[in-house]
Write a protein that holds these residues in place. Sequence first.
Motif, short mmCIF file in Angstrom:
data_model
loop_
_atom_site.label_atom_id
_atom_site.label_comp_id
_atom_site.label_asym_id
_atom_site.label_seq_id
_atom_site.Cartn_x
_atom_site.Cartn_y
_atom_site.Cartn_z
N PRO A 53 0.79 -1.23 0.00
CA PRO A 53 0.00 0.00 0.00
C PRO A 53 0.82 1.28 0.00
CG PRO A 53 -0.82 -1.56 1.64
CD PRO A 53 0.50 -2.08 1.16
N GLU A 54 2.06 1.22 0.50
CA GLU A 54 2.89 2.42 0.58
C GLU A 54 3.86 2.53 -0.59
OE1 GLU A 54 3.49 3.35 5.20
OE2 GLU A 54 4.21 1.37 4.61
N ILE A 55 4.46 1.41 -0.98
CA ILE A 55 5.44 1.46 -2.06
C ILE A 55 4.79 1.38 -3.43
CG2 ILE A 55 7.53 0.34 -2.95
CD1 ILE A 55 8.10 -0.69 -0.16
N THR B 25 5.44 -9.51 -4.43
CA THR B 25 6.36 -10.55 -4.92
C THR B 25 7.64 -9.91 -5.46
OG1 THR B 25 5.12 -10.49 -7.01
CG2 THR B 25 4.58 -12.24 -5.45
N GLU B 26 7.50 -8.77 -6.10
CA GLU B 26 8.66 -8.07 -6.66
C GLU B 26 9.54 -7.50 -5.56
OE1 GLU B 26 9.25 -3.94 -9.14
OE2 GLU B 26 7.65 -5.30 -9.81
N LEU B 27 8.93 -7.15 -4.42
CA LEU B 27 9.66 -6.53 -3.31
C LEU B 27 10.27 -7.56 -2.36
CD1 LEU B 27 7.10 -3.69 -2.47
CD2 LEU B 27 9.21 -3.49 -3.79
N GLY B 28 10.11 -8.85 -2.65
CA GLY B 28 10.66 -9.88 -1.78
C GLY B 28 9.94 -9.99 -0.45
N MET B 29 8.66 -9.66 -0.43
CA MET B 29 7.89 -9.67 0.81
C MET B 29 7.20 -11.01 1.09
SD MET B 29 6.20 -5.82 0.59
CE MET B 29 5.30 -6.01 2.14
N VAL B 30 7.18 -11.90 0.11
CA VAL B 30 6.53 -13.20 0.31
C VAL B 30 7.56 -14.18 0.85
CG1 VAL B 30 5.26 -15.09 -0.75
CG2 VAL B 30 4.91 -12.74 -1.56
N LYS B 31 7.41 -14.56 2.11
CA LYS B 31 8.34 -15.51 2.73
C LYS B 31 7.99 -16.94 2.33
CE LYS B 31 10.12 -16.96 7.26
NZ LYS B 31 10.06 -16.72 8.73
N SER B 32 6.70 -17.27 2.38
CA SER B 32 6.27 -18.62 2.01
C SER B 32 4.78 -18.62 1.73
CB SER B 32 6.58 -19.63 3.12
OG SER B 32 5.84 -19.31 4.29
N VAL B 33 4.34 -19.55 0.90
CA VAL B 33 2.91 -19.74 0.63
C VAL B 33 2.70 -21.21 0.29
CG1 VAL B 33 3.17 -19.05 -1.80
CG2 VAL B 33 0.92 -18.99 -0.72
#
Length: 380
Positions: free
Chosen positions: A22-24, A29-37
Amino acid sequence: MPTSVLPTQDELLSALSRVNDPEIRKPITELGMVKSVAVDDAGRVAVTIFLTVAGCPMKETLTKDITAALVAVEGVDTVDVTLDVMSDEQRATLKTQLRGGQAEREIPFARPGSLTRVYAIASGKGGVGKSSVTVNLAASMAAQGLRVGVVDADVYGFSVPRMLGVQQRPTQVDDMILPPISYDVKVISIGMFVPGNQPVVWRGPMLHRALQQFLGDVFWGDLDVLLLDLPPGTGDIAISVAQLIPTAEILVVTTPQQAAAEVAERAGAIALQTHQRLVGVVENMSWLEMPDGSRHEIFGSGGGQAVSDSLTRSVGAPVPLLGQIPLDTRVREGGDSGIPVVLGVPDSPAAVALRGVARALSVRARGLAGRSLGLTPTGR
């Protein structure tokens, strides 16, 4: 209930790629924020997300958006979102990525290849409605689909956060600041860093450093337009803007009153010394429209055109009068309520005039000034 058709890992990641931070405003996924799913046989998805900082103010919004994106995938029954926090190394990598590979701070709008149009909104004196013009131009441009940022550079008289309805503080990722977003406009102001209505008592060097931080430490992303709401007059901030962003163009705001117009001419004439371009003049509070359709010129007439003519003669190039904004109590009401009049009462005469100015500036939203054309000299 178990499902016979379970989504694949690629399908889950594809759904997450449509969720923006929401801020960036970039995919998580592009920001490397997904650790696992992962998904189990019952269609329950467990996803763990890295937050940039532990106290991220938008974590509820992020959780809601992730849940909505995954539930829409065929075969998903429920979603469980777990929030983690990036390590120092991950944050450093993210900052370098957002800065375009530059690990150190720099002002992106001063780069030779920058296509962002930077408009410095100036006035000779206070009280002419410069901030109201700035926020309404920003909201109007964003409504047209442009990517817009606003720097409230009026450090002593900051008012942009209230006028755009911004109440939250910026998120800080180490030395990088993520600006709040309102009406699709990214905003930064010293008012977001001082408690209550506390005054800012600074001298020139601190003003310069504050502006430098607003421009270099804030993550603006790829903007089409950046508006700077300057303090009135020709002081430290105006000089700092010329030094930090030499390609910034000056838009002068005045009222029809001759005394105000004379002072506005001086504010515009600073371009002769700083070698900046004057993009035009906006005359605010031009007249009051009466119920019978007549116009009552409370502050006189002709000030805006006089400034335009004078600056045109001084710089030897056209400095057009881009618009005349009538007096309208709804402009003031919109500023107090945090809903710009161009959005709150779009059919009002003032809103129509402001949108006209925004369109005139928007058609030249991105430029090639300073951009390398990739040409190399040939030998003889």
